[in-house]
Design an enzyme around this catalytic site. Structure first.
Site, mmCIF file in Angstrom:
data_model
loop_
_atom_site.group_PDB
_atom_site.id
_atom_site.type_symbol
_atom_site.label_atom_id
_atom_site.label_comp_id
_atom_site.label_asym_id
_atom_site.label_seq_id
_atom_site.Cartn_x
_atom_site.Cartn_y
_atom_site.Cartn_z
ATOM 1 N N HIS A 194 0.727 -1.111 0.038
ATOM 2 C CA HIS A 194 -0.020 0.056 -0.072
ATOM 3 C C HIS A 194 0.809 1.451 -0.079
ATOM 4 O O HIS A 194 1.926 1.243 0.459
ATOM 5 C CB HIS A 194 -0.861 -0.179 1.238
ATOM 6 C CG HIS A 194 -1.826 -1.160 1.122
ATOM 7 N ND1 HIS A 194 -1.715 -2.315 1.854
ATOM 8 C CD2 HIS A 194 -3.163 -1.252 0.554
ATOM 9 C CE1 HIS A 194 -2.787 -3.162 1.761
ATOM 10 N NE2 HIS A 194 -3.519 -2.509 0.818
ATOM 11 N N CYS A 236 -7.613 -24.134 -15.164
ATOM 12 C CA CYS A 236 -7.889 -25.520 -14.827
ATOM 13 C C CYS A 236 -7.837 -25.867 -13.717
ATOM 14 O O CYS A 236 -8.582 -26.899 -13.210
ATOM 15 C CB CYS A 236 -7.169 -26.444 -15.947
ATOM 16 S SG CYS A 236 -5.766 -27.239 -15.159
HETATM 17 C C1 FAD Z 1 -8.010 -10.617 3.095
HETATM 18 C C2 FAD Z 1 -6.728 -9.963 3.660
HETATM 19 C C3 FAD Z 1 -6.243 -9.156 2.655
HETATM 20 C C4 FAD Z 1 -4.947 -8.375 3.018
HETATM 21 N N1 FAD Z 1 -4.073 -7.749 2.286
HETATM 22 C C5 FAD Z 1 -3.052 -6.851 2.338
HETATM 23 C C6 FAD Z 1 -2.362 -6.358 1.546
HETATM 24 O O1 FAD Z 1 -2.897 -6.155 0.416
HETATM 25 N N2 FAD Z 1 -1.324 -5.602 1.925
HETATM 26 C C7 FAD Z 1 -0.675 -5.918 3.129
HETATM 27 O O2 FAD Z 1 0.325 -4.962 3.437
HETATM 28 N N3 FAD Z 1 -1.482 -6.559 3.968
HETATM 29 C C8 FAD Z 1 -2.648 -7.226 3.708
HETATM 30 N N4 FAD Z 1 -3.328 -8.156 4.663
HETATM 31 C C9 FAD Z 1 -2.497 -8.267 5.917
HETATM 32 C C10 FAD Z 1 -1.315 -9.128 5.658
HETATM 33 O O3 FAD Z 1 -1.475 -10.316 4.923
HETATM 34 C C11 FAD Z 1 -0.769 -9.478 7.319
HETATM 35 O O4 FAD Z 1 -0.864 -8.402 8.029
HETATM 36 C C12 FAD Z 1 0.607 -10.251 7.178
HETATM 37 O O5 FAD Z 1 0.289 -11.381 6.477
HETATM 38 C C13 FAD Z 1 0.767 -10.863 8.569
HETATM 39 O O6 FAD Z 1 1.779 -11.694 8.659
HETATM 40 P P1 FAD Z 1 2.075 -12.471 9.912
HETATM 41 O O7 FAD Z 1 3.735 -12.907 9.621
HETATM 42 O O8 FAD Z 1 1.980 -11.502 11.117
HETATM 43 O O9 FAD Z 1 0.928 -13.640 9.943
HETATM 44 P P2 FAD Z 1 1.227 -14.970 9.465
HETATM 45 O O10 FAD Z 1 1.313 -15.096 8.098
HETATM 46 O O11 FAD Z 1 -0.440 -15.511 10.043
HETATM 47 O O12 FAD Z 1 2.074 -15.795 10.135
HETATM 48 C C14 FAD Z 1 2.129 -16.109 11.454
HETATM 49 C C15 FAD Z 1 2.453 -17.573 11.519
HETATM 50 O O13 FAD Z 1 2.663 -17.912 12.917
HETATM 51 C C16 FAD Z 1 2.682 -19.300 13.147
HETATM 52 N N5 FAD Z 1 2.449 -19.589 14.409
HETATM 53 C C17 FAD Z 1 1.259 -19.185 15.214
HETATM 54 N N6 FAD Z 1 1.347 -19.985 16.306
HETATM 55 C C18 FAD Z 1 2.592 -20.839 16.548
HETATM 56 C C19 FAD Z 1 3.048 -21.642 17.320
HETATM 57 N N7 FAD Z 1 2.513 -21.644 18.467
HETATM 58 N N8 FAD Z 1 4.347 -22.449 17.018
HETATM 59 C C20 FAD Z 1 4.987 -21.967 15.681
HETATM 60 N N9 FAD Z 1 4.099 -21.357 14.837
HETATM 61 C C21 FAD Z 1 3.089 -20.634 14.881
HETATM 62 C C22 FAD Z 1 1.212 -19.712 12.091
HETATM 63 O O14 FAD Z 1 1.277 -20.908 11.745
HETATM 64 C C23 FAD Z 1 1.767 -18.548 10.981
HETATM 65 O O15 FAD Z 1 2.297 -19.171 9.796
HETATM 66 C C24 FAD Z 1 -4.442 -8.802 4.271
HETATM 67 C C25 FAD Z 1 -4.792 -9.539 5.222
HETATM 68 C C26 FAD Z 1 -5.835 -10.459 4.567
HETATM 69 C C27 FAD Z 1 -6.690 -11.257 5.521
#
Ligand code: FAD
Ligand code: FAD
Lengths: 431, 574
Positions: free
Chosen positions: B132, B527
């Site tokens: 963004h 597909c």
């Molecule tokens: C529909 C949607 C659209 C979005 N669009 C955008 C966008 O266009 N641009 C943008 O900037 N952001 C967007 N976001 C937000 C963005 O996707 C998230 O902010 C980002 O992916 C978060 O990353 P993360 O690493 O925090 O979370 P996650 O990718 O969820 O990673 C957390 C990881 O921790 C692991 N975990 C949890 N508990 C444990 C445990 N006890 N032991 C070991 N592993 C564990 C999980 O398995 C997971 O893989 C969007 C979100 C959604 C839902």
């Protein structure tokens, strides 16, 4: 250095029954022809259709898919047409009076220049997402063609307990195939009020195996995070919308979808070949020439056929005329649109080239709604009825064929604004 | 200034009756009691967030909504037993992997643990892939700060990681002529957020730039800095870059608990053994509050906002040039940006996301009503239609009730850093968050160890070979080196056999069909695997030396086939 460009008269894209028939017909005309196939072996979808029911019209015999394909392949080999397998046509460039095909193969990039092209790329299956099945996304959801390939070619059994959605012939045949391999088939669900498969298949594939058929019923969602645990099924209303109060939970580990085929036309798109929105295949004239000069099309990429014999027929026509086009140069076409009236979903060909030396035409159509009464199909031109054919019953899933013979063809006025095909119910004369 | 408890109590009683019990443990505000729906629970949380506390702990119960527990991988061994790490990162999303890569610049022993069989399985692969511009974030929030910084960092980072990056820019259409008057306000907000550029586009300019745009538009606000990447490829590439620089990455490894002594995490319990770490980073996405609780530091709660998106056939992208949306009266009161049309880095049109509060942390079920909500975006471009949809999916945003990120050291646990509530724009912000977190870690680490930057740190990761993006000449040369680059497996996306093989033998190798899909795009075309699944099973089985029956879609218990006829009759069923 890339291999030099190779020059041929006709390139046939795809080695299913349509492509094989086209290649043979083209070679018979004396055209230098080559078939390109992206898979490891020729034969198209027939390779995995190990059931019988192929070739009743073309060979007066009941063959299995591989047997039918074998005959067609032998014919092409005997005509000395090379079939290049593992050769994926990635793109086509439209030059002046030729087409340059860029193909990817394990021996490098092959560039082939052809005067005429025959598209015989078949179709792909509609997927769970395209019929908007919701819920979870576990392993265990297969299209019927994929399940068929896994079983018949790879020797893999997709599951232990299956629900099948879609009761066309492919769905029915898969119900039997899975049962034979020891899979418990919980039932076949069909959204329409009746199966769209052949009566013979309902008997032999379902009834003989005690597999229930549920009509006006659909799968609403899938349950299971890793592997399918169950599906929800529900009855549908007149608009085909699920009635949630009838929803049932059916434990199973596999969902097989047989929910329709879509002609594969990426290459046609890239050549700006006009597509019929109903058939989703190229608009063609009666020699299977698309609206782009030099591009011919046949088989399932034009419209989805349920009989391989018709597919081969369209291939033979396309191949013969592609060769003529390539060898004799480009004659101008006089295209007359075929319009349709009444309960017709579509008619192929969509055009008749009245100046073509081919003075007859094979036409195919499907109806929109079931007609269980005697119906007349009338061929009119310039307000005059040229011919009239009678059909007893017509069903949407069933493709019908009729011919415009030489006499009728010659009676089409020149010039002519249109040819119309009309379906008219015959008033019951008695009772 | 935090509102007094009596005042809060009276506000909450007015809204929710006497059903709720309110307390203020630490610097947080805590809600207990019971309400009828999850939506009401979330709304109560939002209300509580306005009283000026650090965070809201929302322990309101809702009938039929059970507190979820982390599903731990069934894989068990002892490989981590007694190992010590300087830093342990919990969670292999884009946040955890970005932090791992940042920290791999230093001479520290790092481990990242991820409970799934691959990184980027959850929110990081279930989003729009948008980097963004930073306009939408509320000025003054961490979201605004990190988003704009992250936007600047992503382009060079993507180049270092060897992944694609495109900057189509984002166009917010005005739905009525009066909205033009908002331009100065919008420009002011963009300025306050330090967004890199903005422009007013007239109705005519919009038509010139987007020929198929709806006739209902009245010009728009264009933000040229908005960009896109492939979020799953980015997460894999970040992980691989960290691994190349010495970080240890453990998939199928779940944190199951901490041992705490004197306000310090002493030991980490996992299904792969008990290990120790001097510093722990909580980057666990939708489980971040649960991980905080394991550390006796649950000062915030997450709520979960589900978003559904759909992907259109490749063909559709020729009709759309920019990211585009038509926000309704600028969505002042909305918690999300409202969705729209996005052009993905890989060349599809993506429509979405929706936004719906839903308790499932990892429930990705879609429903027909989601599709109805997406319908409105289709009308923005006259060429787009629902029948171009090839797939749809859903993701879950981890949100705090303050609707902002939490990035910083714990107040109570001396060696814990939280990176929580990373909802959108978390992907865009990831590199900026990682840089800040790395600084916090270094500051802490300096107190107990000698710490230096690595002289031989490798910024560049070799880009994966994507044959469909190469010229014919380059493809021809590759095929001569290895003919399997000339064997097309996936007809829709033109993926060669060698690309699949590469994914199975890369730095962070794929072990499932979905992991191969995220790395190569097999199964992602129109597909949807109808043609290539059988081929992929065959290649995976061959390369991993496993039976075709043991090939999984996504981790344990997701075998694609249940029997193999090549086994003898008695053990055909696997
Ligand atoms: C529909 C949607 C659209 C979005 N669009 C955008 C966008 O266009 N641009 C943008 O900037 N952001 C967007 N976001 C937000 C963005 O996707 C998230 O902010 C980002 O992916 C978060 O990353 P993360 O690493 O925090 O979370 P996650 O990718 O969820 O990673 C957390 C990881 O921790 C692991 N975990 C949890 N508990 C444990 C445990 N006890 N032991 C070991 N592993 C564990 C999980 O398995 C997971 O893989 C969007 C979100 C959604 C839902
Ligand atoms: C499951 C099933 C059961 C059936 N049962 C019966 C039956 O019992 N009786 C009957 O008469 N008919 C049956 N049919 C129908 C009939 O067999 C098919 O309609 C017919 O095989 C279609 O032939 P085709 O040549 O048009 O397409 P296909 O057989 O699909 O061949 C198309 C070929 O083109 C190749 N190709 C596509 N794109 C490219 C490219 N870019 N480069 C190179 N090559 C390419 C493909 O690999 C494929 O080999 C069945 C069909 C199916 C799917």
């Amino acid at each position: 250095m890339m291999k030099p460009i190779e020059y041929v008269d006709v390139v046939v894209l795809g080695s299913g029954p349509a492509g094989l028939a086209a290649a043979f017909a083209s070679a018979k005309q004396g055209a230098n022809t080559v078939v390109l196939e992206r898979q490891e072996r020729p034969g198209g979808i027939l390779k995995q259709c190990i059931h019988d029911g192929f070739g009743n019209l073309r060979y007066n015999e009941t063959l299995t898919g591989p047997e039918y394909a074998y005959r067609e392949i032998q014919q092409v080999i005997a005509a000395l047409v090379p079939i290049r397998t593992n050769c994926f046509v990635a793109s086509v460039e439209h030059g002046e009076h030729h087409f340059l095909l860029n193909c990817i193969s394990p021996s490098g990039i092959e560039r082939i220049s052809a005067r005429a092209l025959v598209l015989a790329t078949g179709c792909r299956e509609r997927t769970d997402r395209q019929v908007f099945i919701h819920g979870d996304r576990p392993a265990g959801i297969f299209t019927a063609g994929l399940a068929q390939r896994l079983i018949n070619i790879d020797g893999l059994i997709p599951g232990n307990r299956a629900v099948i959605l879609g009761s066309g012939d492919i769905g029915l045949i898969m119900a039997r195939r899975l049962s034979i391999e020891g899979v418990q088939v919980e039932g076949v669900h069909e959204i329409r009020h009746e199966s769209s498969g052949l009566k013979r298949n309902i008997q032999q594939c379902l009834e003989d195996f005690d597999i229930p058929l549920y009509v006006q019923s659909t799968v609403t969602s899938v349950v299971g995070s890793q592997r399918v645990k169950a599906v929800h099924v529900a009855a549908v209303d007149v608009k085909n919308m699920p009635i949630m109060s009838t929803e049932q939970y059916i434990p199973c580990d596999t969902l097989i979808l047989s929910v329709g085929l879509i002609p594969e036309n990426e290459l046609a798109h890239s050549l700006d070949v006009p597509i019929d929105p109903v058939t989703k295949g190229p608009v063609v004239d009666h020699v299977m020439h698309t609206m782009v000069d030099g591009v011919f099309a046949c088989g399932n990429c034009v419209h989805v056929s349920d009989l391989v014999d018709y597919v081969s027929e369209s291939g033979s026509i396309a191949g013969k005329h592609a060769a003529a086009w390539a060898l004799d140069g480009c004659a101008d076409r006089t295209l007359v649109p075929v319009s349709r009236a009444g309960n017709l979903a579509y008619v192929v060909p969509q055009m008749i080239d009245t100046s073509s030396p081919q003075r007859s035409a094979s036409c195919y159509f499907r109806v929109r709604h079931t007609i269980e009464r005697t119906t007349q199909l009338r061929i009119n031109s310039e307000g005059q009825q040229l011919d009239c054919l009678t059909f007893d019953e017509l069903y949407p899933p069933q493709m019908e064929r009729f011919a415009i013979n030489e006499t009728i063809f010659s009676s089409i006025k020149q010039p002519s604004a249109d040819i119309s095909i009309e379906l008219v119910l015959v008033e019951a004369s008695h009772d | 200034m935090a509102t007094s408890l009596e005042k809060i109590q009276s506000v909450m009683t007015k809204k929710y009756g006497s059903a709720l019990e309110i307390s203020t443990p630490g610097s947080s505000i805590r809600l207990e009691g019971s309400l009828d729906t999850y939506q009401m629970k979330v709304e109560a949380g939002w209300t509580a967030a306005r009283f000026g506390y650090k965070a809201v702990i929302n322990d309101i119960t809702v009938p039929d909504v059970q507190e979820e527990t982390i599903a731990c991988s069934s894989y068990v061994d002892n490989v981590l037993e007694r190992l010590h790490f300087d830093v342990a990162i919990i969670g292999g999303g884009v946040i955890g992997t970005s932090i791992a890569r940042e920290l791999s610049k230093w001479n520290m022993k790092i481990i990242l643990i991820e409970k799934e069989e691959d990184v980027g399985v959850h929110t990081s692969s279930r989003n729009d892939g948008m980097i963004h511009d930073g306009f939408a974030a509320k000025p003054g929030t961490l979201k605004a700060l990190y988003n704009v910084r992250g936007n600047r960092l992503w382009e060079p980072l993507a180049s270092d990681l060897g992944i694609g990056f495109k900057r189509p820019g984002s166009l917010l259409l005005f739905s009525n002529p009066a909205m033009k008057a908002l331009y100065p306000l919008m420009a002011d907000r963009a300025k306050r957020n330090e967004v890199d550029g903005w422009e007013f586009w007239s109705r005519e300019r919009v038509i010139a730039e987007e020929p198929y745009v709806t006739s209902k538009q009245h010009g728009g606000f264009f933000l040229p800095s908005a960009a896109v990447i492939s979020p799953y490829k980015a997460t894999v590439a970040l992980a691989e870059s960290a691994m190349l620089n010495g970080a240890k990455l453990m998939t199928s490894t779940c944190l199951t608990g901490f041992e705490i002594e004197h306000n310090t995490i002493r030991r980490l319990h996992t299904n792969r053994g008990i290990c120790t770490a001097s510093i722990v980073i909580n980057a666990s996405g939708n489980w971040a509050d649960i991980i905080a609780e394991m550390a006796h530091d649950r000062f915030f709660s997450l709520h979960h906002r589900r978003g559904t998106e759909c992907i259109l056939d490749m063909e559709s992208s020729r009709w759309q040039q920019h990211i585009m949306s038509m926000p309704s009266i600028l969505q002042v009161r909305e918690k999300t940006k409202g969705g729209g049309i996005v052009l993905t880095e890989e060349g599809n049109v993506l429509i979405g996301p929706t936004a719906e509060e839903h308790p499932g942390r990892e429930q990705y079920t879609t429903s027909p009503s989601d599709m109805i909500k997406l319908k409105k975006h289709f009308t923005l471009n006259s060429k787009l239609s629902m029948d171009q949809i090839i797939t749809y999916f859903c993701g879950v945003r981890p949100c705090t009730y303050e609707e902002d990120f939490i990035v910083g050291p714990s107040d109570n646990i001396s060696n814990l850093i939280h990176v929580a509530g990373i909802q959108s724009p978390g992907l865009a912000s990831a590199p900026a968050i990682a840089a800040d977190v790395a600084e916090m870690v270094i500051a802490k680490a300096k107190t107990f160890m000698e710490i230096q930057p690595k002289a031989n740190w490798i910024p560049k990761r070799t880009a994966d070979i994507i044959t469909r993006r190469l010229s014919l000449e380059a493809r021809d040369e590759l095929i001569r080196l290895d003919p399997s680059y000339g064997k097309i497996i996936c007809r829709c996306e033109q993926v060669s056999e060698k690309e699949v093989v590469n994914a199975l033998h890369s730095t962070l190798p794929a072990t499932s069909l979905d992991a191969v899909k995220r790395r190569t795009r097999v199964q992602m075309g129109r597909c949807h695997g109808g043609f290539c699944t059988a081929r992929c099973i065959d290649i995976i089985a061959r390369e991993l030396h496993i039976d075709a029956c043991d090939v999984v879609k996504k981790g344990p218990d997701s075998q694609i086939c249940k029997g193999n006829m090549s086994h003898d009759e008695t053990n055909r069923i696997c």
